[in-house]
Design an enzyme around this catalytic site. Structure first.
Site, short mmCIF file in Angstrom:
data_model
loop_
_atom_site.label_atom_id
_atom_site.label_comp_id
_atom_site.label_asym_id
_atom_site.label_seq_id
_atom_site.Cartn_x
_atom_site.Cartn_y
_atom_site.Cartn_z
N HIS A 95 0.83 -1.21 0.00
CA HIS A 95 0.00 0.00 0.00
C HIS A 95 0.87 1.26 0.00
CE1 HIS A 95 -2.92 3.08 1.05
NE2 HIS A 95 -2.05 3.47 1.96
N HIS A 147 1.31 5.25 -2.64
CA HIS A 147 1.68 6.64 -2.35
C HIS A 147 2.88 7.16 -3.12
CE1 HIS A 147 -1.04 7.52 1.02
NE2 HIS A 147 -0.85 6.28 1.45
N GLU A 194 -5.69 9.70 0.19
CA GLU A 194 -6.04 8.28 0.21
C GLU A 194 -7.14 7.90 -0.78
OE1 GLU A 194 -4.45 5.92 1.56
OE2 GLU A 194 -3.29 6.86 3.16
N SER A 247 -4.23 1.14 -4.58
CA SER A 247 -3.62 -0.09 -4.11
C SER A 247 -4.66 -1.17 -3.82
CB SER A 247 -2.77 0.18 -2.85
OG SER A 247 -3.58 0.66 -1.79
#
Ligand code: PHE
Ligand code: FE
Length: 287
Positions: free
Chosen positions: A136, A141, A182, A205
């Site tokens: 993730h 990110h 997010e 993700s």
């Protein structure tokens, strides 16, 4: 999402001692020798499934930067990513044992250091994991940290987090993080038309949520409005019911550049909103 926002009854699962290897700022060496062949295989399989889904669903900037992560058949070495990332935007990834508290998290971001959990999920967590792991954090990110505007935004967010902490407004600011960094969607311009795409790490993700967020008729999608967003509660254990949409990273940067102090004061007098209820002033975005 390496920080402890929201309430949880579970303690974070990382090992925060590692025989003294974890520093006061919560960073530690990436424990590369600890990865097993099965760990590398989990990363490879997640990367393969997810990268295949991206065309038409992920924003162009993300797709363009993904190869900069390097290795796709094994967990990359953070030092290797950092050689390219430092040159591109002056950012670095740093290893952490798992979720870390707000102040150290914001401090790292304000110094252009992105904390990446170094351990990977177990095979039985292949489709869903509650806590962020290396897949993730890296896959979700890090690609956009290669984008100069997004990279500057993340640093500004970190500095803003330290300010929010002093003002008792971390919960409000955390909602903005949740619904942008997010779970954000973007209107990708394509000549004279535009197309909805994902840029949020939690979406990018996740194999299930990527299609849900961008294409499903179920969720609500509304233009990002700071007050609206920071009033809206969120669920951490289901697909989002509402997504906030930006026009460009520059718009996100410009919108969040002003001092939030008066916004936080205003928010104190406004109630919270549930994540599945539209408001009359919402600007609805069609997918
Ligand atoms: N400009 C905000 C403030 O003064 C900080 C911030 C920057 C918040 C970027 C979010 C994103 O508090
Ligand atoms: Fe995250």
């Amino acid at each position: 999402m390496p920080t402890v926002y929201g309430n949880s009854a579970r303690p974070p699962r990382g090992d925060y001692s590692r025989d003294g290897a974890v520093l006061a700022d919560y960073t530690c060496p990436q424990n590369y020798a600890a990865y097993t062949a099965a760990d590398h295989e989990t990363y490879r399989a997640l990367y393969e499934r997810q990268s295949r889904l991206l065309p038409g669903l992920a924003c162009d900037e993300f797709i363009a930067a993904l190869p900069s992560l390097g290795a796709s058949t094994q967990i990359p070495r953070f030092d290797d990513i950092n050689e390219r990332l430092m040159k591109a935007t002056g950012w670095q990834v740093v290893a952490v044992p798992g979720l870390i508290p707000e102040v150290p998290f914001f401090t790292l971001l304000a110094n252009r250091q992105f904390p990446v959990t170094d351990w990977i999920r177990k095979p039985e967590e292949f489709d869903y994991i509650v806590e962020p792991d290396v897949f993730h954090d890296l896959f979700g990110h890090v690609p956009l940290l290669f984008n100069p505007v997004f990279a500057d935004h993340m640093q500004a967010y970190g500095a803003g987090g330290l300010k929010a902490h002093g003002l008792g407004a971390c919960e409000q600011l955390a909602r903005l993080y949740w619904y942008t960094i997010e779970f954000g969607l973007i209107q990708q311009k394509n000549g004279s038309s535009s197309e909805l795409r994902a840029y949020g790490a939690g979406i990018l993700s996740s194999s299930g949520e990527l299609v849900h967020a961008v294409k499903s008729a179920e969720p609500k999608r509304i233009a990002l409005d700071l007050l609206r967003c920071m009033r809206t509660r969120y669920n951490i254990d289901s697909y989002q019911q509402t997504y906030f949409v930006i026009d460009s990273f520059q718009q996100l940067f410009d919108m969040t550049a002003p001092d939030f102090t008066p916004l936080y004061a205003q928010l104190k007098g406004l109630g919270e909103l549930e994540s599945d209820v539209l408001q009359s002033q919402d600007f609805i975005i069609q997918s």
